[in-house]
Design a protein around this motif. Structure first.
Motif, PDB file in Angstrom:
ATOM      1  N   GLU A   1       7.476 -15.974   0.761  1.00 57.04           N
ATOM      2  CA  GLU A   1       6.025 -15.736   0.801  1.00 57.04           C
ATOM      3  C   GLU A   1       5.635 -14.402   0.182  1.00 57.04           C
ATOM      4  O   GLU A   1       4.523 -14.246  -0.324  1.00 57.04           O
ATOM      5  CB  GLU A   1       5.508 -15.795   2.244  1.00 57.04           C
ATOM      6  N   VAL A   2       6.515 -13.412   0.235  1.00 56.56           N
ATOM      7  CA  VAL A   2       6.146 -12.094  -0.291  1.00 56.56           C
ATOM      8  C   VAL A   2       5.864 -12.211  -1.790  1.00 56.56           C
ATOM      9  O   VAL A   2       4.844 -11.734  -2.291  1.00 56.56           O
ATOM     10  CB  VAL A   2       7.234 -11.030  -0.015  1.00 56.56           C
ATOM     11  N   ALA A   3       6.776 -12.864  -2.506  1.00 61.31           N
ATOM     12  CA  ALA A   3       6.575 -13.003  -3.955  1.00 61.31           C
ATOM     13  C   ALA A   3       5.452 -13.985  -4.288  1.00 61.31           C
ATOM     14  O   ALA A   3       4.796 -13.867  -5.321  1.00 61.31           O
ATOM     15  CB  ALA A   3       7.873 -13.445  -4.629  1.00 61.31           C
ATOM     16  N   GLU A   4       5.203 -14.962  -3.386  1.00 64.77           N
ATOM     17  CA  GLU A   4       4.193 -16.004  -3.684  1.00 64.77           C
ATOM     18  C   GLU A   4       2.762 -15.547  -3.445  1.00 64.77           C
ATOM     19  O   GLU A   4       1.826 -16.089  -4.013  1.00 64.77           O
ATOM     20  CB  GLU A   4       4.432 -17.227  -2.777  1.00 64.77           C
ATOM     21  N   THR A   5       2.573 -14.560  -2.570  1.00 63.55           N
ATOM     22  CA  THR A   5       1.214 -14.188  -2.160  1.00 63.55           C
ATOM     23  C   THR A   5       0.615 -13.154  -3.105  1.00 63.55           C
ATOM     24  O   THR A   5       1.222 -12.105  -3.337  1.00 63.55           O
ATOM     25  CB  THR A   5       1.243 -13.614  -0.720  1.00 63.55           C
ATOM     26  N   PRO A   6      -0.569 -13.431  -3.653  1.00 62.32           N
ATOM     27  CA  PRO A   6      -1.199 -12.453  -4.548  1.00 62.32           C
ATOM     28  C   PRO A   6      -1.577 -11.166  -3.807  1.00 62.32           C
ATOM     29  O   PRO A   6      -1.760 -11.174  -2.591  1.00 62.32           O
ATOM     30  CB  PRO A   6      -2.461 -13.164  -5.042  1.00 62.32           C
ATOM     31  N   ILE A   7      -1.706 -10.078  -4.557  1.00 64.52           N
ATOM     32  CA  ILE A   7      -2.053  -8.787  -3.964  1.00 64.52           C
ATOM     33  C   ILE A   7      -3.491  -8.406  -4.304  1.00 64.52           C
ATOM     34  O   ILE A   7      -4.065  -8.919  -5.260  1.00 64.52           O
ATOM     35  CB  ILE A   7      -1.130  -7.661  -4.488  1.00 64.52           C
ATOM     36  N   THR A   8      -4.041  -7.495  -3.515  1.00 69.10           N
ATOM     37  CA  THR A   8      -5.280  -6.841  -3.935  1.00 69.10           C
ATOM     38  C   THR A   8      -4.964  -5.356  -4.115  1.00 69.10           C
ATOM     39  O   THR A   8      -4.175  -4.778  -3.359  1.00 69.10           O
ATOM     40  CB  THR A   8      -6.407  -6.968  -2.888  1.00 69.10           C
ATOM     41  N   THR A   9      -5.567  -4.771  -5.137  1.00 75.69           N
ATOM     42  CA  THR A   9      -5.291  -3.362  -5.446  1.00 75.69           C
ATOM     43  C   THR A   9      -6.603  -2.611  -5.527  1.00 75.69           C
ATOM     44  O   THR A   9      -7.559  -3.101  -6.124  1.00 75.69           O
ATOM     45  CB  THR A   9      -4.569  -3.247  -6.804  1.00 75.69           C
ATOM     46  N   GLU A  10      -6.657  -1.444  -4.911  1.00 74.40           N
ATOM     47  CA  GLU A  10      -7.837  -0.582  -5.035  1.00 74.40           C
ATOM     48  C   GLU A  10      -7.367   0.836  -5.293  1.00 74.40           C
ATOM     49  O   GLU A  10      -6.333   1.242  -4.771  1.00 74.40           O
ATOM     50  CB  GLU A  10      -8.643  -0.583  -3.740  1.00 74.40           C
ATOM     51  N   VAL A  11      -8.154   1.550  -6.084  1.00 68.45           N
ATOM     52  CA  VAL A  11      -7.821   2.949  -6.347  1.00 68.45           C
ATOM     53  C   VAL A  11      -9.012   3.801  -5.945  1.00 68.45           C
ATOM     54  O   VAL A  11     -10.132   3.549  -6.378  1.00 68.45           O
ATOM     55  CB  VAL A  11      -7.504   3.164  -7.846  1.00 68.45           C
ATOM     56  N   ASP A  12      -8.760   4.779  -5.094  1.00 75.69           N
ATOM     57  CA  ASP A  12      -9.790   5.760  -4.765  1.00 75.69           C
ATOM     58  C   ASP A  12      -9.570   6.944  -5.710  1.00 75.69           C
ATOM     59  O   ASP A  12      -8.688   7.778  -5.477  1.00 75.69           O
ATOM     60  CB  ASP A  12      -9.656   6.172  -3.299  1.00 75.69           C
ATOM     61  N   GLU A  13     -10.370   6.974  -6.763  1.00 78.59           N
ATOM     62  CA  GLU A  13     -10.143   7.980  -7.813  1.00 78.59           C
ATOM     63  C   GLU A  13     -10.365   9.392  -7.281  1.00 78.59           C
ATOM     64  O   GLU A  13      -9.626  10.305  -7.630  1.00 78.59           O
ATOM     65  CB  GLU A  13     -11.087   7.733  -9.003  1.00 78.59           C
ATOM     66  N   ASP A  14     -11.403   9.564  -6.438  1.00 81.97           N
ATOM     67  CA  ASP A  14     -11.717  10.912  -5.960  1.00 81.97           C
ATOM     68  C   ASP A  14     -10.616  11.451  -5.053  1.00 81.97           C
ATOM     69  O   ASP A  14     -10.184  12.591  -5.187  1.00 81.97           O
ATOM     70  CB  ASP A  14     -13.048  10.918  -5.199  1.00 81.97           C
ATOM     71  N   ALA A  15     -10.176  10.596  -4.123  1.00 79.89           N
ATOM     72  CA  ALA A  15      -9.130  11.027  -3.202  1.00 79.89           C
ATOM     73  C   ALA A  15      -7.754  10.949  -3.866  1.00 79.89           C
ATOM     74  O   ALA A  15      -6.790  11.540  -3.382  1.00 79.89           O
ATOM     75  CB  ALA A  15      -9.150  10.173  -1.950  1.00 79.89           C
ATOM     76  N   GLY A  16      -7.651  10.197  -4.971  1.00 80.80           N
ATOM     77  CA  GLY A  16      -6.367  10.034  -5.649  1.00 80.80           C
ATOM     78  C   GLY A  16      -5.386   9.220  -4.823  1.00 80.80           C
ATOM     79  O   GLY A  16      -4.236   9.609  -4.640  1.00 80.80           O
ATOM     80  N   ILE A  17      -5.844   8.091  -4.298  1.00 76.86           N
ATOM     81  CA  ILE A  17      -4.975   7.226  -3.479  1.00 76.86           C
ATOM     82  C   ILE A  17      -4.970   5.811  -4.054  1.00 76.86           C
ATOM     83  O   ILE A  17      -6.027   5.307  -4.465  1.00 76.86           O
ATOM     84  CB  ILE A  17      -5.457   7.179  -2.006  1.00 76.86           C
ATOM     85  N   VAL A  18      -3.805   5.190  -4.078  1.00 77.88           N
ATOM     86  CA  VAL A  18      -3.693   3.795  -4.520  1.00 77.88           C
ATOM     87  C   VAL A  18      -3.440   2.922  -3.291  1.00 77.88           C
ATOM     88  O   VAL A  18      -2.562   3.238  -2.480  1.00 77.88           O
ATOM     89  CB  VAL A  18      -2.518   3.600  -5.511  1.00 77.88           C
ATOM     90  N   TYR A  19      -4.224   1.857  -3.141  1.00 79.29           N
ATOM     91  CA  TYR A  19      -4.044   0.904  -2.035  1.00 79.29           C
ATOM     92  C   TYR A  19      -3.613  -0.442  -2.603  1.00 79.29           C
ATOM     93  O   TYR A  19      -4.259  -0.949  -3.531  1.00 79.29           O
ATOM     94  CB  TYR A  19      -5.355   0.695  -1.274  1.00 79.29           C
TER      95      TYR A  19
END
Ligand code: FES
Ligand SMILES: [Fe+2]
Length: 355
Positions: free
Chosen positions: A175-193
């Motif tokens: 399931e880990v490889a099968e499940t799509p991801i969502t990605t967000e970047v907080d440019e100001d804080a410099g964090i990748v989710y």
């Protein structure tokens, strides 16, 4: 391009607090040899690990501590915690330039952070990983050195689809490889989710054995990467059908594991891979601690083997080799972009250096 440049003027984890004591510890961070030790009143200090005289490493025997002084094991130059040389053999006068560079240190969440750069940190503080010292969590941890550039570890941790293949039988399931991801970047804080929520997944041994869950699980992986050094994986597992977290954030029906990695570049082709696993269940169960420590170390060593191999591949290939990136790489690509930006911002400008 995989990042190899270093981001300077940043906090990096140099060691765990428990590694730094009344015995000198040598670590190389961003190509800088650093000596770590603790004063008699318990303060961690970081200074250059090269004697100003003939460069003998102060972390190497027979260099040693006498009270709050470090004595070089070659000819006896002696330094205080501020890096200033206080004794030179066979003469009273101590050259004015006889001082070692010291590094700002912050001890936080079980880590010893050092500031590597040309300016002072000011108000900047390292990011937090509070679970590692929280009484509500039990933590196991370790560090594995990597013979690979740190960018490869960043890539690896931001794309967990590799768990299915590289860590099958430990933490990976289909399931880990099968499940799509969502990605967000907080440019100001410099964090990748990067998040991957699996509604109905097989329970890998890592969680089955530690939690006691028998059937299938709801499994959440929520990554928070604070470049350059700190990676947090908020992992939530619960038997399928368990209620979701309450509106106030409490989540009594699930098991929570906070996986923390500090990714510290040592040289261009080597990296310190600090790893920790904190759990909010079976807090006093030593068997669970031993199991999670062994399992996670095994998983980390699987990554180390793969990344060491990749480093060899990279070393042999032409500069302009083109990688192919797909959806699972979105988080990793965002991380590379932020790291490149940080490396550029921290780079010493030639005109500034010439002044
Ligand atoms: S190299 Fe340290 S005293 Fe000579
Ligand atoms: Fe991995």
């Amino acid at each position: 391009m995989i990042v190899t440049e270093f981001a300077r003027n940043q906090w990096y984890v140099a060691a765990y607090g428990h590694e730094v004591g009344r015995r000198q510890l040598g670590r190389t961070v961003l190509n800088e040899p650093i000596l770590l030790w603790r004063t008699e009143d318990g303060r961690a200090v970081a200074m250059a690990d090269r004697c100003v005289h003939r460069r003998f490493p102060l972390s190497e025997s027979p260099s040693h501590l006498v009270g709050d002084r470090v004595v070089c094991g070659y000819h006896g130059f002696t330094y205080g915690p501020d890096g200033v040389c206080v004794a030179v053999p066979a003469q009273q006068r101590i050259p004015r330039t006889a001082r070692l560079r010291t590094y700002p240190v912050v001890e936080q969440d079980s880590f010893v952070w050092v500031w590597i750069g040309d300016r002072e940190p000011g108000d900047t503080l390292p990011p937090r990983a509070p679970w590692l010292v929280s009484p509500d969590y039990a933590t196991v941890c370790g560090m594995e050195p990597l013979n690979a550039r740190y960018g490869l570890l960043v890539d690896n941790l931001l794309d967990l689809s590799h768990e299915t293949y590289l860590h099958g039988g430990y933490i990976g399931t289909p399931e880990v490889a099968e499940t799509p991801i969502t990605t967000e970047v907080d440019e100001d804080a410099g964090i990748v989710y990067v998040s991957r929520h699996m509604d109905d997944a097989a329970c890998p041994p890592f969680y089955a054995e530690s939690t006691g869950i028998k059937g299938r699980i709801t499994r959440w992986q929520d990554i928070e990467y604070h470049p350059p050094c700190l990676y947090l994986l908020h992992s939530r597992v619960a038997p399928v059908g368990s209620p979701p977290p309450a509106a106030d954030g409490t989540d009594p029906h699930a098991f929570h594991v906070e996986v923390v990695y500090a990714i510290t570049p040592s040289t261009e082709n080597s990296t310190y891979d600090f790893w920790a696993v904190a759990r909010d269940f079976a807090l006093d169960d030593e068997k669970v601690s031993d199991f999670l420590r062994d399992s996670n170390r095994t998983v980390v060593l699987q990554d180390v083997a793969a990344l060491d191999t990749l480093e060899q591949v990279l070393a042999r290939e032409p500069d302009r080799y083109q990688e192919l990136s797909v959806n699972i790489d979105t988080g990793g690509l965002a991380a590379r972009r932020l790291l490149a930006k940080m490396a550029q911002a921290g780079a010493v400008r030639p005109e500034a250096a010439a002044r």
